[in-house]
Design a protein around this motif. Structure first.
Motif, PDB file in Angstrom:
ATOM      1  N   THR A   1     -66.118  40.356  27.212  1.00 34.09           N
ATOM      2  CA  THR A   1     -66.245  41.552  27.861  1.00 34.09           C
ATOM      3  C   THR A   1     -65.066  42.243  28.624  1.00 34.09           C
ATOM      4  OG1 THR A   1     -67.325  40.754  29.978  1.00 34.09           O
ATOM      5  CG2 THR A   1     -68.830  41.028  28.276  1.00 34.09           C
ATOM      6  N   ILE A   2     -65.205  43.433  28.907  1.00 37.83           N
ATOM      7  CA  ILE A   2     -64.159  44.042  29.562  1.00 37.83           C
ATOM      8  C   ILE A   2     -64.941  44.761  30.429  1.00 37.83           C
ATOM      9  CG2 ILE A   2     -63.551  46.216  27.924  1.00 37.83           C
ATOM     10  CD1 ILE A   2     -60.582  45.833  29.197  1.00 37.83           C
ATOM     11  N   VAL A   3     -64.385  45.138  31.939  1.00 34.32           N
ATOM     12  CA  VAL A   3     -65.210  45.883  32.788  1.00 34.32           C
ATOM     13  C   VAL A   3     -64.026  46.977  33.617  1.00 34.32           C
ATOM     14  CG1 VAL A   3     -66.632  45.912  34.968  1.00 34.32           C
ATOM     15  CG2 VAL A   3     -66.983  44.260  33.130  1.00 34.32           C
TER      16      VAL A   3
ATOM     17  N   HIS B   1     -62.363  52.852  49.021  1.00 37.02           N
ATOM     18  CA  HIS B   1     -62.909  52.999  50.275  1.00 37.02           C
ATOM     19  C   HIS B   1     -64.279  53.163  50.463  1.00 37.02           C
ATOM     20  CE1 HIS B   1     -58.616  54.339  50.498  1.00 37.02           C
ATOM     21  NE2 HIS B   1     -58.467  53.443  51.301  1.00 37.02           N
ATOM     22  N   VAL B   2     -64.786  53.106  51.818  1.00 36.65           N
ATOM     23  CA  VAL B   2     -66.356  53.012  51.930  1.00 36.65           C
ATOM     24  C   VAL B   2     -66.416  54.590  51.305  1.00 36.65           C
ATOM     25  CG1 VAL B   2     -67.671  53.268  53.724  1.00 36.65           C
ATOM     26  CG2 VAL B   2     -66.223  51.808  53.692  1.00 36.65           C
ATOM     27  N   ASN B   3     -67.778  54.663  50.899  1.00 32.37           N
ATOM     28  CA  ASN B   3     -68.387  55.799  50.167  1.00 32.37           C
ATOM     29  C   ASN B   3     -67.517  56.281  49.103  1.00 32.37           C
ATOM     30  OD1 ASN B   3     -70.642  55.678  52.387  1.00 32.37           O
ATOM     31  ND2 ASN B   3     -69.375  56.896  53.722  1.00 32.37           N
ATOM     32  N   ASP B   4     -66.648  55.906  48.397  1.00 35.36           N
ATOM     33  CA  ASP B   4     -66.040  56.305  47.323  1.00 35.36           C
ATOM     34  C   ASP B   4     -67.124  56.117  46.059  1.00 35.36           C
ATOM     35  OD1 ASP B   4     -63.554  57.117  48.540  1.00 35.36           O
ATOM     36  OD2 ASP B   4     -62.416  55.716  47.659  1.00 35.36           O
ATOM     37  N   GLU B   5     -67.340  56.816  45.355  1.00 33.32           N
ATOM     38  CA  GLU B   5     -68.145  56.910  44.149  1.00 33.32           C
ATOM     39  C   GLU B   5     -67.259  56.409  43.002  1.00 33.32           C
ATOM     40  OE1 GLU B   5     -72.034  58.737  42.417  1.00 33.32           O
ATOM     41  OE2 GLU B   5     -70.579  60.115  42.825  1.00 33.32           O
ATOM     42  N   LEU B   6     -67.649  54.917  42.348  1.00 32.42           N
ATOM     43  CA  LEU B   6     -67.179  54.611  41.059  1.00 32.42           C
ATOM     44  C   LEU B   6     -67.880  54.628  40.089  1.00 32.42           C
ATOM     45  CD1 LEU B   6     -65.968  51.064  43.049  1.00 32.42           C
ATOM     46  CD2 LEU B   6     -64.614  53.291  42.873  1.00 32.42           C
ATOM     47  N   GLU B   7     -67.260  54.836  39.021  1.00 34.31           N
ATOM     48  CA  GLU B   7     -67.832  54.696  37.559  1.00 34.31           C
ATOM     49  C   GLU B   7     -67.400  53.201  37.144  1.00 34.31           C
ATOM     50  OE1 GLU B   7     -68.643  57.673  34.266  1.00 34.31           O
ATOM     51  OE2 GLU B   7     -66.899  56.736  33.946  1.00 34.31           O
ATOM     52  N   ILE B   8     -68.380  52.552  36.780  1.00 35.79           N
ATOM     53  CA  ILE B   8     -68.285  51.260  36.381  1.00 35.79           C
ATOM     54  C   ILE B   8     -68.560  50.985  34.849  1.00 35.79           C
ATOM     55  CG2 ILE B   8     -68.428  48.673  36.636  1.00 35.79           C
ATOM     56  CD1 ILE B   8     -69.183  49.443  39.528  1.00 35.79           C
ATOM     57  N   THR B   9     -67.572  50.887  33.844  1.00 36.06           N
ATOM     58  CA  THR B   9     -68.054  50.642  32.436  1.00 36.06           C
ATOM     59  C   THR B   9     -67.729  49.385  31.961  1.00 36.06           C
ATOM     60  OG1 THR B   9     -67.303  53.101  32.047  1.00 36.06           O
ATOM     61  CG2 THR B   9     -67.487  51.747  30.115  1.00 36.06           C
ATOM     62  N   SER B  10     -68.861  48.590  31.342  1.00 37.86           N
ATOM     63  CA  SER B  10     -68.593  47.594  30.803  1.00 37.86           C
ATOM     64  C   SER B  10     -68.905  47.341  29.320  1.00 37.86           C
ATOM     65  CB  SER B  10     -69.945  46.573  31.529  1.00 37.86           C
ATOM     66  OG  SER B  10     -69.715  45.164  31.153  1.00 37.86           O
TER      67      SER B  10
ATOM     68  N   LEU C   1     -68.495  42.232  40.776  1.00 40.06           N
ATOM     69  CA  LEU C   1     -69.075  43.688  39.998  1.00 40.06           C
ATOM     70  C   LEU C   1     -68.800  43.227  38.457  1.00 40.06           C
ATOM     71  CD1 LEU C   1     -68.047  46.568  42.194  1.00 40.06           C
ATOM     72  CD2 LEU C   1     -70.411  46.105  41.814  1.00 40.06           C
ATOM     73  N   VAL C   2     -67.296  42.727  38.351  1.00 40.54           N
ATOM     74  CA  VAL C   2     -67.041  42.417  37.051  1.00 40.54           C
ATOM     75  C   VAL C   2     -68.001  41.284  36.338  1.00 40.54           C
ATOM     76  CG1 VAL C   2     -65.172  41.224  35.693  1.00 40.54           C
ATOM     77  CG2 VAL C   2     -64.547  42.966  37.368  1.00 40.54           C
ATOM     78  N   ASP C   3     -68.326  40.249  37.356  1.00 42.94           N
ATOM     79  CA  ASP C   3     -69.043  39.167  36.778  1.00 42.94           C
ATOM     80  C   ASP C   3     -70.556  39.440  36.494  1.00 42.94           C
ATOM     81  OD1 ASP C   3     -69.788  36.520  36.579  1.00 42.94           O
ATOM     82  OD2 ASP C   3     -70.526  36.207  38.543  1.00 42.94           O
ATOM     83  N   GLU C   4     -71.246  40.435  37.485  1.00 45.67           N
ATOM     84  CA  GLU C   4     -72.483  40.807  37.319  1.00 45.67           C
ATOM     85  C   GLU C   4     -72.440  41.819  35.895  1.00 45.67           C
ATOM     86  OE1 GLU C   4     -75.561  40.029  38.372  1.00 45.67           O
ATOM     87  OE2 GLU C   4     -74.216  38.488  39.467  1.00 45.67           O
ATOM     88  N   LEU C   5     -71.584  42.874  36.005  1.00 46.33           N
ATOM     89  CA  LEU C   5     -72.018  43.659  34.905  1.00 46.33           C
ATOM     90  C   LEU C   5     -71.353  43.270  33.451  1.00 46.33           C
ATOM     91  CD1 LEU C   5     -71.121  47.064  37.056  1.00 46.33           C
ATOM     92  CD2 LEU C   5     -73.283  46.208  36.110  1.00 46.33           C
ATOM     93  N   GLY C   6     -70.440  42.475  33.512  1.00 41.87           N
ATOM     94  CA  GLY C   6     -69.824  41.753  32.230  1.00 41.87           C
ATOM     95  C   GLY C   6     -70.948  40.850  31.642  1.00 41.87           C
ATOM     96  N   GLY C   7     -71.684  40.046  32.689  1.00 40.25           N
ATOM     97  CA  GLY C   7     -72.639  39.263  32.280  1.00 40.25           C
ATOM     98  C   GLY C   7     -74.063  40.123  31.782  1.00 40.25           C
TER      99      GLY C   7
ATOM    100  N   GLN D   1     -80.500  41.380  47.325  1.00 41.13           N
ATOM    101  CA  GLN D   1     -80.643  42.422  48.488  1.00 41.13           C
ATOM    102  C   GLN D   1     -78.976  42.800  48.753  1.00 41.13           C
ATOM    103  OE1 GLN D   1     -82.879  44.399  50.039  1.00 41.13           O
ATOM    104  NE2 GLN D   1     -84.075  43.775  48.164  1.00 41.13           N
ATOM    105  N   PHE D   2     -78.281  41.808  48.723  1.00 40.09           N
ATOM    106  CA  PHE D   2     -76.822  41.967  49.334  1.00 40.09           C
ATOM    107  C   PHE D   2     -75.843  42.737  48.226  1.00 40.09           C
ATOM    108  CE2 PHE D   2     -72.570  40.506  50.587  1.00 40.09           C
ATOM    109  CZ  PHE D   2     -72.618  41.190  51.779  1.00 40.09           C
ATOM    110  N   ILE D   3     -76.066  41.920  47.219  1.00 44.96           N
ATOM    111  CA  ILE D   3     -75.008  42.378  45.886  1.00 44.96           C
ATOM    112  C   ILE D   3     -75.418  43.613  44.960  1.00 44.96           C
ATOM    113  CG2 ILE D   3     -73.640  41.520  44.023  1.00 44.96           C
ATOM    114  CD1 ILE D   3     -72.797  40.471  46.848  1.00 44.96           C
ATOM    115  N   LEU D   4     -76.564  43.453  44.484  1.00 48.05           N
ATOM    116  CA  LEU D   4     -76.986  44.359  43.441  1.00 48.05           C
ATOM    117  C   LEU D   4     -77.702  45.760  43.798  1.00 48.05           C
ATOM    118  CD1 LEU D   4     -78.618  41.608  41.016  1.00 48.05           C
ATOM    119  CD2 LEU D   4     -76.185  42.500  40.969  1.00 48.05           C
ATOM    120  N   ARG D   5     -78.196  45.838  45.228  1.00 47.13           N
ATOM    121  CA  ARG D   5     -78.576  47.143  45.782  1.00 47.13           C
ATOM    122  C   ARG D   5     -77.539  48.092  45.568  1.00 47.13           C
ATOM    123  NH1 ARG D   5     -80.980  46.922  51.213  1.00 47.13           N
ATOM    124  NH2 ARG D   5     -79.090  45.988  51.833  1.00 47.13           N
ATOM    125  N   GLY D   6     -77.759  49.124  45.032  1.00 44.75           N
ATOM    126  CA  GLY D   6     -76.676  50.238  45.089  1.00 44.75           C
ATOM    127  C   GLY D   6     -76.031  50.620  43.727  1.00 44.75           C
TER     128      GLY D   6
END
Length: 157
Positions: free
Chosen positions: A129-131, A108-117, A77-83, A36-41
């Motif tokens: 892996t590289i994230v 900052h808050v509400n910035d939208e990020l693109e995360i590529t793993s 985020l690096v840990d979760e998406l690298g895994g 609920q705390f980390i992966l949501r969103g």
């Protein structure tokens, strides 16, 4: 030591803000606090062999007191998406061996990020892996993390 305690002290406003974002945990819940705390969103946009691309809008709970994306949140985020990109279906999850993260800018808050793993390679049970985290609107590189994982896989014998 007193200064550290003072910096780590949560204000009543911060506590109230966090509690508004999370449903209460009950003994019969089908979720855990971590999910609920980390992966949501995290919104998965694309999955290919060796590649995962996600979009993530920075929530207030991932920021420090100045409103910037916290370094610990970047590491998570690096840990979760690298895994995730190193995971092989049907095998146990890998464990992190090493992480190296370069923080190059801020979000900052509400910035939208693109995360590529991306999976850099695999040798036996060892994966690299590289994230990368980029501001989706500007393309600016926020952080880059290299993540090494190990997982014991079934013997071929």
């Amino acid at each position: 030591m007193e200064k550290a305690k003072e910096l780590l002290q949560v204000t009543p406003e911060e506590s109230q803000s966090l509690s508004q974002h999370l449903p209460p945990l009950t003994p019969n819940s089908n979720f855990c606090f971590y999910e609920q705390f980390i992966l949501r969103g995290i919104h998965v946009d694309r999955v290919e062999p060796g590649l995962v691309v996600c979009t993530f809008k920075v929530p207030p709970r991932f920021t420090d007191r100045t409103g910037k994306l916290a370094n610990g949140s970047i590491a998570n985020l690096v840990d979760e998406l690298g895994g995730a990109v190193a995971h092989t279906e049907g095998f146990h999850m890998n464990v992190s061996v090493d992480m190296s993260i370069s923080c190059l800018s801020t979000a900052h808050v509400n910035d939208e990020l693109e995360i590529t793993s991306r999976l850099l390679g695999r040798k036996g049970g060892y994966s690299g892996t590289i994230v990368t985290l980029r501001n989706k609107a500007t393309g600016e590189l926020i952080a880059e993390g290299r993540h090494s994982l190990f997982g014991r896989h079934a013997s071929k014998m």
